[in-house]
Design a protein around this motif. Structure first.
Motif, PDB file in Angstrom:
ATOM      1  N   ASN A  73     -11.751 -10.169  -3.583  1.00  0.00           N
ATOM      2  CA  ASN A  73     -13.381 -11.405  -3.125  1.00  0.00           C
ATOM      3  C   ASN A  73     -13.888 -12.003  -3.448  1.00  0.00           C
ATOM      4  O   ASN A  73     -13.230 -11.509  -5.030  1.00  0.00           O
ATOM      5  CB  ASN A  73     -14.335  -9.900  -3.514  1.00  0.00           C
ATOM      6  CG  ASN A  73     -15.750 -10.671  -3.059  1.00  0.00           C
ATOM      7  OD1 ASN A  73     -15.919 -10.817  -2.191  1.00  0.00           O
ATOM      8  ND2 ASN A  73     -16.539  -9.348  -3.758  1.00  0.00           N
ATOM      9  N   PRO A  74     -13.645 -12.906  -3.244  1.00  0.00           N
ATOM     10  CA  PRO A  74     -13.861 -14.312  -3.500  1.00  0.00           C
ATOM     11  C   PRO A  74     -15.623 -15.189  -3.998  1.00  0.00           C
ATOM     12  O   PRO A  74     -15.648 -15.866  -4.610  1.00  0.00           O
ATOM     13  CB  PRO A  74     -13.598 -15.396  -3.086  1.00  0.00           C
ATOM     14  CG  PRO A  74     -13.631 -14.932  -1.420  1.00  0.00           C
ATOM     15  CD  PRO A  74     -13.433 -13.746  -1.988  1.00  0.00           C
ATOM     16  N   ASN A  75     -16.137 -13.842  -4.095  1.00  0.00           N
ATOM     17  CA  ASN A  75     -17.682 -14.282  -3.427  1.00  0.00           C
ATOM     18  C   ASN A  75     -17.950 -14.419  -5.161  1.00  0.00           C
ATOM     19  O   ASN A  75     -17.522 -13.662  -6.480  1.00  0.00           O
ATOM     20  CB  ASN A  75     -18.355 -13.256  -3.038  1.00  0.00           C
ATOM     21  CG  ASN A  75     -18.733 -13.061  -1.509  1.00  0.00           C
ATOM     22  OD1 ASN A  75     -17.255 -13.952  -1.205  1.00  0.00           O
ATOM     23  ND2 ASN A  75     -18.935 -12.078  -1.338  1.00  0.00           N
ATOM     24  N   LEU A  76     -18.584 -15.657  -5.094  1.00  0.00           N
ATOM     25  CA  LEU A  76     -19.009 -15.817  -6.778  1.00  0.00           C
ATOM     26  C   LEU A  76     -20.468 -14.840  -7.267  1.00  0.00           C
ATOM     27  O   LEU A  76     -21.645 -15.518  -7.054  1.00  0.00           O
ATOM     28  CB  LEU A  76     -19.584 -17.008  -7.272  1.00  0.00           C
ATOM     29  CG  LEU A  76     -18.293 -17.833  -7.095  1.00  0.00           C
ATOM     30  CD1 LEU A  76     -18.744 -19.368  -7.661  1.00  0.00           C
ATOM     31  CD2 LEU A  76     -16.846 -17.271  -8.072  1.00  0.00           C
ATOM     32  N   ASP A  82     -20.769 -14.639 -13.340  1.00  0.00           N
ATOM     33  CA  ASP A  82     -20.938 -14.644 -14.537  1.00  0.00           C
ATOM     34  C   ASP A  82     -19.249 -15.492 -15.445  1.00  0.00           C
ATOM     35  O   ASP A  82     -19.543 -16.145 -16.128  1.00  0.00           O
ATOM     36  CB  ASP A  82     -20.186 -13.412 -15.765  1.00  0.00           C
ATOM     37  CG  ASP A  82     -21.904 -12.327 -15.547  1.00  0.00           C
ATOM     38  OD1 ASP A  82     -22.140 -12.871 -14.863  1.00  0.00           O
ATOM     39  OD2 ASP A  82     -21.682 -11.499 -15.344  1.00  0.00           O
ATOM     40  N   ARG A  83     -17.861 -14.960 -15.024  1.00  0.00           N
ATOM     41  CA  ARG A  83     -16.454 -15.884 -15.310  1.00  0.00           C
ATOM     42  C   ARG A  83     -16.679 -17.275 -14.899  1.00  0.00           C
ATOM     43  O   ARG A  83     -16.428 -17.932 -16.201  1.00  0.00           O
ATOM     44  CB  ARG A  83     -15.519 -15.098 -14.645  1.00  0.00           C
ATOM     45  CG  ARG A  83     -15.130 -13.708 -15.654  1.00  0.00           C
ATOM     46  CD  ARG A  83     -14.464 -13.659 -14.241  1.00  0.00           C
ATOM     47  NE  ARG A  83     -13.038 -12.045 -15.397  1.00  0.00           N
ATOM     48  CZ  ARG A  83     -12.109 -11.554 -14.238  1.00  0.00           C
ATOM     49  NH1 ARG A  83     -12.242 -11.823 -13.342  1.00  0.00           N
ATOM     50  NH2 ARG A  83     -11.575 -10.927 -15.493  1.00  0.00           N
ATOM     51  N   VAL A  84     -17.093 -17.679 -14.209  1.00  0.00           N
ATOM     52  CA  VAL A  84     -17.008 -18.742 -13.704  1.00  0.00           C
ATOM     53  C   VAL A  84     -18.400 -19.542 -14.183  1.00  0.00           C
ATOM     54  O   VAL A  84     -18.201 -21.130 -14.569  1.00  0.00           O
ATOM     55  CB  VAL A  84     -17.164 -19.490 -12.182  1.00  0.00           C
ATOM     56  CG1 VAL A  84     -17.263 -20.781 -11.478  1.00  0.00           C
ATOM     57  CG2 VAL A  84     -15.928 -18.607 -11.194  1.00  0.00           C
ATOM     58  N   ASP A  85     -19.688 -18.968 -14.535  1.00  0.00           N
ATOM     59  CA  ASP A  85     -21.150 -20.033 -14.744  1.00  0.00           C
ATOM     60  C   ASP A  85     -20.764 -19.745 -16.337  1.00  0.00           C
ATOM     61  O   ASP A  85     -20.589 -20.571 -17.097  1.00  0.00           O
ATOM     62  CB  ASP A  85     -22.041 -18.216 -14.882  1.00  0.00           C
ATOM     63  CG  ASP A  85     -23.303 -18.548 -15.536  1.00  0.00           C
ATOM     64  OD1 ASP A  85     -23.640 -20.337 -15.288  1.00  0.00           O
ATOM     65  OD2 ASP A  85     -24.117 -18.409 -16.140  1.00  0.00           O
TER      66      ASP A  85
END
Ligand SMILES: [Zn+2]
Length: 252
Positions: A73-76, A82-85
């Motif tokens: 699942n690639p959804n942010l 949290d990780r990308v943010d």
């Protein structure tokens, strides 16, 4: 100091990421600040890894297991968000190299494991999607399974599971870092080598016993520390940049 662009171009070319088929989306996964003074190297992306990068003031993180994989699942949302943010808020880049770093003939996990144990590259091994991601190896002097275990435990901090049912004198081996399960075990037995090294311990006790073969499972994490470490050393030599390998053992 180097620009992020220069570093990404170097890594993409050196690791040949465009030509390696993989479930991982290799390359720059998250873009941070433009200029890089320090890179942290680690096996796996995650909040613990990212927080360590902030602690040591790294501008970029290079990992073997990144955030984005085919079929996942690639959804942010949730922990993905949290990780990308966290990376974006701290302006830190994340670069991932999975199979390109397993199979690389100089800094690759598999070649580094052969080197650590005193084996020279012999033949291509561990075929995945038409490409080999590893090699078999040959040693000048025979070794015992006990000696090999000692080196792995000392040098990698690994906890080894040993299935010693084959030859006592080991001169040839096959290796598959990380999760080399039944397909690679079978390939190793058919390759007529004396010993197979992998990371994950799979329930293959009886196959190994009946085939009168030797296997060591040295842990998924431990067998994949050697590639990122070798890559960190190369980057340090090649560029005017500080590098640090951050070991975050998983117990697996
Ligand atoms: Zn892995």
């Amino acid at each position: 100091m180097q620009t992020l662009n220069e570093l990404v171009n170097f890594l993409d070319n050196y690791l040949d990421i465009k030509n390696v088929k993989d479930a991982s989306f290799n390359g720059l996964q998250v873009q941070g600040r433009k200029n890089i003074k320090k890179i942290m190297f680690a096996v796996t992306a995650g909040m613990e890894t990212f927080k360590k990068a902030v602690d040591i003031q790294a501008d970029m993180i290079v990992v073997h297991h990144g955030l984005f994989w085919k079929g996942v699942n690639p959804n942010l949302t949730s922990y993905n968000f949290d990780r990308v943010d966290f990376l974006i808020k701290n302006n830190i880049s994340l670069y991932a190299s999975h199979l390109p770093l397993d199979k690389h003939p100089e800094v690759g996990n598999n070649v580094q494991l052969l080197k650590l144990l005193g084996f020279n590259i012999d033949k291509p091994f561990a075929f995945y999607d038409g490409q080999n991601i590893s090699f078999t190896g040959k040693a000048d002097e025979p070794k015992t399974i006990q000696k090999i275990r000692e080196i792995l435990e000392e040098e990698l901090g690994a906890t080894c599971k040993v299935l010693p049912f084959g030859k006592k004198e080991i001169k040839t081996m096959a290796v598959c870092s990380g999760g080399g399960g039944y397909p690679q075990l079978t390939e190793a037995i058919n390759a007529d080598v004396d010993f197979y090294l992998t990371g994950d311990s799979t329930e293959f006790y009886h196959v190994v016993k009946d085939a009168k073969f030797n296997v060591i499972c040295a842990g998924h994490h431990a067998t994949e520390t050697v590639g990122v470490k070798a890559l960190a050393d190369l980057i340090k030599d090649k560029f005017d940049i500080a590098t640090e390998f951050m070991d975050i053992p998983t117990g697996l």
